[in-house]
Design a protein around this motif. Sequence first.
Motif, PDB file in Angstrom:
ATOM      1  N   SER A   1       0.822  -1.215   0.000  1.00  0.00           N
ATOM      2  CA  SER A   1       0.000   0.000   0.000  1.00  0.00           C
ATOM      3  C   SER A   1       0.852   1.259   0.000  1.00  0.00           C
ATOM      4  O   SER A   1       0.517   2.250  -0.678  1.00  0.00           O
ATOM      5  N   ASP A   2       1.946   1.254   0.746  1.00  0.00           N
ATOM      6  CA  ASP A   2       2.829   2.424   0.770  1.00  0.00           C
ATOM      7  C   ASP A   2       3.385   2.718  -0.623  1.00  0.00           C
ATOM      8  O   ASP A   2       3.457   3.880  -1.045  1.00  0.00           O
ATOM      9  N   GLU A   3       3.766   1.674  -1.337  1.00  0.00           N
ATOM     10  CA  GLU A   3       4.323   1.890  -2.675  1.00  0.00           C
ATOM     11  C   GLU A   3       3.241   2.324  -3.657  1.00  0.00           C
ATOM     12  O   GLU A   3       3.483   3.191  -4.519  1.00  0.00           O
ATOM     13  N   LEU A   4       2.049   1.760  -3.544  1.00  0.00           N
ATOM     14  CA  LEU A   4       0.956   2.201  -4.411  1.00  0.00           C
ATOM     15  C   LEU A   4       0.590   3.652  -4.133  1.00  0.00           C
ATOM     16  O   LEU A   4       0.233   4.398  -5.061  1.00  0.00           O
ATOM     17  N   SER A   5       0.663   4.073  -2.884  1.00  0.00           N
ATOM     18  CA  SER A   5       0.401   5.476  -2.545  1.00  0.00           C
ATOM     19  C   SER A   5       1.358   6.395  -3.288  1.00  0.00           C
ATOM     20  O   SER A   5       0.963   7.440  -3.819  1.00  0.00           O
ATOM     21  N   ARG A   6       2.627   6.003  -3.322  1.00  0.00           N
ATOM     22  CA  ARG A   6       3.611   6.822  -4.037  1.00  0.00           C
ATOM     23  C   ARG A   6       3.349   6.799  -5.541  1.00  0.00           C
ATOM     24  O   ARG A   6       3.452   7.824  -6.220  1.00  0.00           O
ATOM     25  N   SER A   7       2.987   5.637  -6.066  1.00  0.00           N
ATOM     26  CA  SER A   7       2.757   5.516  -7.501  1.00  0.00           C
ATOM     27  C   SER A   7       1.517   6.278  -7.949  1.00  0.00           C
ATOM     28  O   SER A   7       1.516   6.924  -8.995  1.00  0.00           O
ATOM     29  N   TRP A   8       0.455   6.211  -7.150  1.00  0.00           N
ATOM     30  CA  TRP A   8      -0.813   6.820  -7.528  1.00  0.00           C
ATOM     31  C   TRP A   8      -0.976   8.254  -7.028  1.00  0.00           C
ATOM     32  O   TRP A   8      -1.914   8.935  -7.415  1.00  0.00           O
ATOM     33  N   SER A   9      -0.094   8.680  -6.145  1.00  0.00           N
ATOM     34  CA  SER A   9      -0.168  10.032  -5.564  1.00  0.00           C
ATOM     35  C   SER A   9      -1.474  10.258  -4.811  1.00  0.00           C
ATOM     36  O   SER A   9      -1.988  11.384  -4.748  1.00  0.00           O
ATOM     37  N   VAL A  10      -2.033   9.192  -4.263  1.00  0.00           N
ATOM     38  CA  VAL A  10      -3.184   9.282  -3.358  1.00  0.00           C
ATOM     39  C   VAL A  10      -2.935   8.316  -2.209  1.00  0.00           C
ATOM     40  O   VAL A  10      -2.251   7.300  -2.389  1.00  0.00           O
ATOM     41  N   PRO A  11      -3.441   8.587  -1.025  1.00  0.00           N
ATOM     42  CA  PRO A  11      -3.248   7.647   0.089  1.00  0.00           C
ATOM     43  C   PRO A  11      -3.936   6.311  -0.182  1.00  0.00           C
ATOM     44  O   PRO A  11      -5.078   6.271  -0.644  1.00  0.00           O
ATOM     45  N   VAL A  12      -3.233   5.223   0.067  1.00  0.00           N
ATOM     46  CA  VAL A  12      -3.820   3.881   0.056  1.00  0.00           C
ATOM     47  C   VAL A  12      -3.790   3.415   1.508  1.00  0.00           C
ATOM     48  O   VAL A  12      -2.738   3.087   2.047  1.00  0.00           O
ATOM     49  N   VAL A  13      -4.940   3.415   2.140  1.00  0.00           N
ATOM     50  CA  VAL A  13      -5.050   3.248   3.588  1.00  0.00           C
ATOM     51  C   VAL A  13      -5.419   1.812   3.924  1.00  0.00           C
ATOM     52  O   VAL A  13      -6.449   1.301   3.462  1.00  0.00           O
ATOM     53  N   VAL A  14      -4.598   1.147   4.727  1.00  0.00           N
ATOM     54  CA  VAL A  14      -4.910  -0.202   5.185  1.00  0.00           C
ATOM     55  C   VAL A  14      -5.998  -0.126   6.253  1.00  0.00           C
ATOM     56  O   VAL A  14      -5.891   0.624   7.226  1.00  0.00           O
ATOM     57  N   ASP A  15      -7.046  -0.902   6.054  1.00  0.00           N
ATOM     58  CA  ASP A  15      -8.197  -0.930   6.961  1.00  0.00           C
ATOM     59  C   ASP A  15      -8.347  -2.359   7.467  1.00  0.00           C
ATOM     60  O   ASP A  15      -8.827  -3.236   6.766  1.00  0.00           O
ATOM     61  N   ASN A  16      -7.906  -2.608   8.711  1.00  0.00           N
ATOM     62  CA  ASN A  16      -7.970  -3.948   9.297  1.00  0.00           C
ATOM     63  C   ASN A  16      -9.390  -4.264   9.745  1.00  0.00           C
ATOM     64  O   ASN A  16      -9.916  -3.603  10.639  1.00  0.00           O
ATOM     65  N   ARG A  17      -9.993  -5.262   9.102  1.00  0.00           N
ATOM     66  CA  ARG A  17     -11.330  -5.735   9.481  1.00  0.00           C
ATOM     67  C   ARG A  17     -11.193  -7.195   9.918  1.00  0.00           C
ATOM     68  O   ARG A  17     -11.559  -8.121   9.198  1.00  0.00           O
ATOM     69  N   ALA A  18     -10.628  -7.391  11.105  1.00  0.00           N
ATOM     70  CA  ALA A  18     -10.275  -8.736  11.561  1.00  0.00           C
ATOM     71  C   ALA A  18     -11.508  -9.496  12.041  1.00  0.00           C
ATOM     72  O   ALA A  18     -12.462  -8.915  12.562  1.00  0.00           O
ATOM     73  N   GLY A  19     -11.443 -10.823  11.878  1.00  0.00           N
ATOM     74  CA  GLY A  19     -12.483 -11.680  12.419  1.00  0.00           C
ATOM     75  C   GLY A  19     -12.931 -12.747  11.448  1.00  0.00           C
ATOM     76  O   GLY A  19     -12.950 -12.530  10.233  1.00  0.00           O
ATOM     77  N   ALA A  20     -13.254 -13.921  12.007  1.00  0.00           N
ATOM     78  CA  ALA A  20     -13.831 -15.041  11.243  1.00  0.00           C
ATOM     79  C   ALA A  20     -12.961 -15.429  10.063  1.00  0.00           C
ATOM     80  O   ALA A  20     -13.451 -15.696   8.968  1.00  0.00           O
ATOM     81  N   ASN A  21     -11.638 -15.471  10.291  1.00  0.00           N
ATOM     82  CA  ASN A  21     -10.715 -15.966   9.268  1.00  0.00           C
ATOM     83  C   ASN A  21     -10.765 -15.128   7.986  1.00  0.00           C
ATOM     84  O   ASN A  21     -10.574 -15.643   6.893  1.00  0.00           O
TER      85      ASN A  21
END
Length: 329
Positions: free
Chosen positions: A58-78
Amino acid sequence: MVQGRLGRALRASLLLALPLLAMLPAGVLAQPISARPVRMFVGFPPGGSTDIFARALSDELSRSWSVPVVVDNRAGANGVIGTEALTKAAPDGQTLMFIISSHVTNRALYPHLPYDPIAGVTPLSLVARTPLMLVANPRFPARTLQDVLRLAREQPGRIDYASPGQGSVQQIAMELLARMAGVQFNHIAYRGGAPAMTDLIGGVVPLSVLTTTQVLAQVQSGALRPIGVTTETRSPLLPAVPTIAESGLPGYQADVWFAVVGPAGMPAPLAARIATDIARAMTVPSVRERFTSQDATIVNGSPEDLAALMRAEDAKWSQVIRDANIRAE
């Protein structure tokens, strides 16, 4: 008349612009539809390999796309909770998900899954694969896979093995081994790899299947004994450890793979362009180092390649899950 002249002018402008567009980097062309941040769902908590890999990409895509790529952890149920959220998003490239191989095994584990793991997503790109390793407590009287299988035949169903949880990739991989060898083990499900590792080192359970990065330090220190890796080739981090296939179970193969998908219905050109940018991001040295340091092999492919892998893995592991009567907790 005015409209005719305006139309001709617009067409002329587009013709002039086409050569300029062709000169732009592919990453610019594959930018999301808007300048809004892109969400990258991860179906597991922060800190694990899946989260580490997703953030590196995501960090590298943010640099490539010039927009934030934000990791959103939605943990649970595998991973089910995160994937369900993805399937409700618009297929416009603004919402993606970093998945692991349990994405396809969930179909057989959860009888009432609220989405179809194959038809309910748009495959974008496979990014990496990492092996598992069968390891033993040093006090367990087995040094090789054949030793383990001999003891299992002598004590059917009485030799325990630990996994990070009911329905985990590790449990399914061990059940495939048992069925190919014609033996039976007793599964002890833990709530995560860390407690399974603690009891394995302490001798509470004699065997476990864990990722190579989880066991690397303990194998090197002698706290755990390596029996075999689950992939077709040996691990670069532990090249002296044989594969299970070469140790007497030819054809045995199991690993954890990592990929990126989007919601179902993404236009094919958009999916292909995003896949191209993901492949480019995976060539960046700093990104590759984050993956290879976790014993992951970088793998690139088209959306069609990922779709084919998902179908093949679904068929393979669904059969193992049914035969072993495995159900998620």
